[in-house]
Scaffold this active site. Structure first.
Site, short mmCIF file in Angstrom:
data_model
loop_
_atom_site.label_atom_id
_atom_site.label_comp_id
_atom_site.label_asym_id
_atom_site.label_seq_id
_atom_site.Cartn_x
_atom_site.Cartn_y
_atom_site.Cartn_z
N CYS A 1 -4.84 5.52 -4.96
CA CYS A 1 -6.54 5.38 -6.68
C CYS A 1 -7.29 6.13 -6.51
O CYS A 1 -7.48 6.32 -7.65
CB CYS A 1 -6.99 3.72 -6.18
SG CYS A 1 -7.68 3.83 -3.91
N ARG B 1 0.56 6.14 6.35
CA ARG B 1 -0.31 5.71 7.18
C ARG B 1 -0.22 5.56 8.83
O ARG B 1 1.40 5.35 8.92
CB ARG B 1 0.05 3.80 6.80
CG ARG B 1 -0.68 3.83 5.06
CD ARG B 1 -1.19 2.59 4.46
NE ARG B 1 -0.95 2.29 3.36
CZ ARG B 1 -0.78 1.15 2.46
NH1 ARG B 1 -1.13 -0.05 3.20
NH2 ARG B 1 -1.54 1.19 0.95
N GLN C 1 4.88 3.22 -3.02
CA GLN C 1 4.44 1.64 -3.56
C GLN C 1 4.54 1.51 -5.40
O GLN C 1 4.34 3.58 -5.69
CB GLN C 1 2.87 2.35 -3.77
CG GLN C 1 2.41 1.36 -1.94
CD GLN C 1 0.91 1.63 -2.26
OE1 GLN C 1 -0.01 2.64 -2.68
NE2 GLN C 1 0.59 0.01 -1.82
N ASP D 1 3.24 1.56 -7.52
CA ASP D 1 1.80 1.19 -7.82
C ASP D 1 0.90 1.57 -9.34
O ASP D 1 1.25 2.03 -9.72
CB ASP D 1 0.66 2.87 -7.25
CG ASP D 1 -0.42 1.73 -6.40
OD1 ASP D 1 -1.19 1.06 -6.40
OD2 ASP D 1 -1.12 2.88 -5.32
N HIS E 1 -2.78 1.89 -11.29
CA HIS E 1 -3.98 0.42 -11.91
C HIS E 1 -3.93 0.84 -13.38
O HIS E 1 -4.23 1.55 -13.84
CB HIS E 1 -5.22 1.95 -10.95
CG HIS E 1 -4.90 2.12 -9.91
ND1 HIS E 1 -3.94 3.28 -8.96
CD2 HIS E 1 -5.98 1.21 -8.32
CE1 HIS E 1 -4.48 2.82 -7.83
NE2 HIS E 1 -5.10 1.53 -7.11
N LYS F 1 -8.06 -9.50 -3.55
CA LYS F 1 -6.98 -9.38 -4.31
C LYS F 1 -6.21 -11.04 -3.91
O LYS F 1 -6.52 -12.09 -3.66
CB LYS F 1 -6.71 -7.96 -3.24
CG LYS F 1 -5.64 -8.54 -1.66
CD LYS F 1 -5.14 -7.93 -0.93
CE LYS F 1 -5.26 -8.16 0.17
NZ LYS F 1 -4.25 -6.95 1.23
N HIS G 1 -6.70 -2.74 -8.70
CA HIS G 1 -4.96 -2.00 -8.21
C HIS G 1 -4.10 -3.65 -8.43
O HIS G 1 -4.04 -4.69 -8.51
CB HIS G 1 -5.65 -1.95 -7.05
CG HIS G 1 -7.10 -1.35 -6.95
ND1 HIS G 1 -6.92 -0.09 -5.90
CD2 HIS G 1 -8.25 -1.49 -6.88
CE1 HIS G 1 -8.07 0.48 -6.26
NE2 HIS G 1 -9.66 -0.63 -6.73
#
Length: 605
Positions: A303, A332, A350, A352, A354, A433, A479
C-alpha cells in the site's frame, strides 16, 4: 437422559451446569454450530482425562474448540521418557472411548483465583492459565478423576462426547511465543452422530491424498530448501509456468477493468512505515535492516508504494477513481511453528490493487470488485461467502472514521442483497474489510481475498485531490486482493482439483508421444504449432514403452496426450487422449489445433 446439552441465553451459550432456568433456548445434542462447539470443547477435556490416566506426568495448558474440531496443549512424555507420536493416538482414543462410555457427569465448581492458584501451586502451566484470567470467580470442571481450569461451556455427561477422532499431533509454543518452550498439541474432532464423524474422516483421508505439498512434489511445482531458509518457496519450471499463465490472464482482465500496472520498491525507509502505522502496529511481522546508518523495512504490504504513485502527480476529481495494481512480492515474519507448505510462507506475491476514489464512489467500486471476485471464483469452480471484519484492538484512526468505513462496506453488501457474517475485531489495523472465504471440493473454507475501506492512510500521508469547486479534498483508499496471494491460492487450487488443473493454466497442457524415432520430426512440428498458440507441450522421446510414457504423463496430470505413429504421420492427424473428458479420438491436425484454441478460451475472466 435428556438431549439438551446447553442453553442459549441472550445470544450466549450457557451449559446445563450453569443454567438458572430463566429464558433459555435449548441447545440439543446435534450438529448445529453451537452444539458442536460445546461437544468439541468437552471432548478436548475427555482427551486430557485419558492422557492423564495413561501418562500421569502430563500437565495441561489450554484446550479450546476450534472451527472444525479441538486441540489441547500439554507437556507430556511417554512413560519411558519418549516423546509422543502419531502411533500413540490410537491408545489415547481407546482410553477416551472407555471414559466416554462410562457416562460420567461433568461437574462445575466455582472458586476464587487465589484459591485456585494455591491449589495448583506446583503446576506451572496452570499458573500460566491463571495469568490470563481476570481476578474474580474462576470456574473448574471435573469428570471422574480429571479436573481443569475452564470457563466452559461443557456437555453435562461424557456420553455426549463419544463420537470423536484424534487427527494429528504437533508442536506448539507456550502461549504462541516462539521464545518459550514447545508443548505437545494434539488435534481432534467430534460430532453428534457416527455418520457425520465417518464422513469427516473420509474427507480427512481424501485431503491427505490431495495435500498440495505432496502434489507439488509429484508434479514438480515447487520445493523448499533449508539452505535457503524456511518458509521461502522455490518455484520449479512447472510451477513457474502455472504462475505465469495465471498472472498473464489476470493482467489482461485488470487492464480491461481500468486498472493501471505499477510497481513499488521492496524495501522502504522506516520513516514511511512510521507514517503508515506499520512500525507501531505491525513491526513484529516485518524484517528490518540498516543501510548508511538509516533503518529500512522490507515491505509486508504494497500500500505505501501505491500511495507514493498517487502522490507523484496532482490529482483532480476528474481522475478518480484511480486503480493501481501490482503483483507485489512481500515478506512477513511468520513464526516457524505456523509455516505450512504454500499456505503459510514468509515470502509471497499478492495480486494487490489499490483504488483511490471520492467517498461518493465507494459503493460502485466495491461492486466492481465483487463482480471481479465472482468472475474469478466461478472460473475455478469455487463457491464463496463474505465476512466483514471490524476494528481490532490495535488500530489507527478515530472510532468515527472506523464507523463510517464499516458502514460503507455494510451498505454496499446490503444494497446488493448479499449475505455476510461479522468478525468483530478482525479488521486490518488501518481499516475494516470484507473477507472472501472460498469453499473447496472437500467443503473446507479458506480465507483468500479482501476488500478494505481506508480513510486512515490517506489522512496520514495527507493525500488530496481538487474537487469541482477547486477545493482540496481527501480521497478514500480501497485495498483489494482477490486471490490473496499466488502461493496460497495455488496451494488451495491444487487440493481443490486434486492436481487436475484447468487446461488453460496447466503447466504442461499436451504431451506428445512419438511411437518411434521416425515419428519424431512430425512431433516437433506439432510442438512448434502448439507453442505458437501459447500452449506448453512436451515431447516424450525417452527410450520407454508407449504404456510407460502414457502412465508418466497421467501421473503428471497432463490434460491431453497425443500419440503419433505411422497412421498419424501419413494422414497429418493425431490420436488424442483427453484426460479431463476421459475420451479418446482421432482428429486431423487442423481439427486438433482448432479444438485447442477453444480449450484455451473456455474460461473468460
Amino acid at each position: 437422559m435428556s438431549d439438551v446439552i446447553a442453553y442459549k441465553v441472550n445470544g450466549v451459550v450457557v451449559d446445563t451446569q450453569s443454567y438458572d432456568g430463566n429464558g433459555g433456548e435449548e441447545i440439543l445434542f446435534d450438529n448445529s454450530k453451537e452444539a458442536l462447539d460445546v461437544i468439541r470443547h468437552s471432548c478436548a477435556h475427555l482427551m486430557a482425562a485419558a492422557i492423564k490416566e495413561l501418562y500421569p506426568n502430563a500437565k495441561f495448558f489450554v484446550g479450546p474448540a476450534i472451527e472444525d474440531g479441538f486441540y489441547y496443549d500439554m507437556r507430556v512424555m511417554g512413560n519411558g521418557g519418549e516423546k509422543l507420536g502419531e502411533a500413540d493416538l490410537e491408545l489415547i482414543e481407546k482410553k477416551m472411548k472407555e471414559l466416554a462410555l462410562a457416562k460420567t457427569d461433568i461437574v462445575k465448581l466455582n472458586s476464587t483465583k487465589a484459591e485456585v492458584a494455591a491449589k495448583y501451586a506446583s503446576d506451572d502451566l496452570k499458573q500460566e492459565v491463571l495469568k490470563r484470567i481476570p481476578d474474580g470467580v474462576v470456574s473448574l470442571y471435573s469428570q471422574g478423576n480429571f479436573e481443569d481450569i475452564c470457563r466452559g461451556p461443557h456437555v453435562p455427561n461424557t456420553i455426549f462426547t463419544r463420537f470423536f477422532k484424534l487427527t494429528r499431533i504437533a508442536g506448539a509454543y507456550l502461549g504462541g511465543d516462539e521464545n518459550r518452550e514447545m508443548l505437545t498439541r494434539i488435534y481432534g474432532t467430534a460430532y453428534a452422530d457416527k455418520e457425520s464423524l465417518k464422513e469427516h474422516i473420509r474427507i480427512i483421508e481424501e485431503a491427505k491424498k490431495r495435500d498440495h505439498r505432496k502434489l507439488g512434489a509429484e508434479m514438480k511445482f515447487f520445493t523448499f530448501d533449508d539452505d535457503i531458509g524456511v518458509g521461502l518457496p522455490i518455484w520449479l519450471p512447472n510451477g513457474a509456468r502455472l504462475r505465469s499463465k495465471l498472472e498473464h490472464k489476470l493482467y489482461k482482465t485488470h487492464r480491461l477493468r481500468g486498472y493501471e500496472p505499477v510497481r513499488g520498491p521492496e524495501i522502504l525507509k522506516s520513516d514511511a512505515w512510521k507514517i503508515s502505522g506499520h512500525y507501531a502496529n505491525y513491526k513484529e511481522n516485518m524484517y528490518f535492516t540498516v543501510i548508511d546508518e538509516q533503518e529500512y523495512g522490507i515491505k509486508p504490504m504494497n500500500c505505501v508504494g501505491h500511495i507514493k504513485v498517487y502522490q507523484s502527480d496532482i490529482r483532480s476529481y476528474r481522475d478518480l477513481p484511480l486503480k493501481f495494481f501490482e503483483y507485489g512480492v512481500v515478506h512477513r515474519h511468520e513464526k516457524s511453528g505456523v509455516l505450512h507448505g504454500l499456505f503459510r510462507v514468509r515470502e509471497f506475491t499478492q495480486d494487490d490493487a489499490h483504488i483511490f476514489c471520492m467517498p461518493s464512489q465507494i459503493k460502485e467500486n466495491v461492486y466492481e470488485i465483487l463482480s471481479f471476485v465472482d468472475t474469478l471464483m466461478s472460473a475455478f469452480g469455487f463457491s464463496y461467502e463474505m465476512e466483514i471484519s471490524t476494528k481490532p484492538a490495535k488500530a489507527v484512526g478515530d472510532d468515527e472514521v472506523w464507523e463510517i468505513a464499516t458502514k460503507a462496506l455494510k451498505d454496499a453488501l446490503d444494497e446488493k442483497g448479499l449475505k455476510y457474517g461479522i468478525d468483530e475485531g478482525g479488521g486490518a489495523f488501518y481499516g475494516p474489510k470484507i473477507d472472501i472465504k472460498i469453499t473447496d471440493a472437500l467443503k473446507r473454507k479458506w480465507q483468500c481475498g479482501t476488500i478494505q475501506v481506508d480513510f486512515n492512510l490517506p489522512k496520514r500521508f495527507d493525500l488530496g485531490y481538487i474537487d469541482e469547486n477547486n477545493e482540496r479534498k481527501q480521497p478514500v483508499m480501497l485495498h483489494r486482493a482477490i486471490m490473496g496471494s499466488f502461493e496460497r491460492f495455488i496451494g488451495i487450487l491444487l487440493e481443490h482439483t486434486a492436481g487436475e488443473l484447468p487446461f488453460w493454466i496447466a503447466p504442461t497442457q499436451v504431451v506428445i508421444i512419438p511411437i518411434a524415432d521416425e515419428h519424431l520430426a512430425y512431433a516437433k512440428e506439432v510442438h512448434s504449432l502448439l507453442l505458437e498458440l501459447g500452449v506448453d507441450s512436451e515431447i516424450s522421446s525417452k527410450n520407454e514403452t508407449l504404456n510407460k510414457k502414457i502412465r508418466t504423463a497421467e501421473k503428471q496430470r497432463v490434460p491431453m496426450i497425443i500419440v503419433l505413429g505411422d497412421n498419424e504421420v501419413a494422414s497429418r492427424g493425431v490420436a488424442l487422449r483427453d484426460r479431463r473428458a476421459r475420451e479418446q479420438k482421432d482428429m486431423n491436425l487442423d481439427e486438433f489445433l482448432s479444438f485447442i484454441k477453444v480449450k484455451l478460451n473456455e474460461v473468460n475472466i
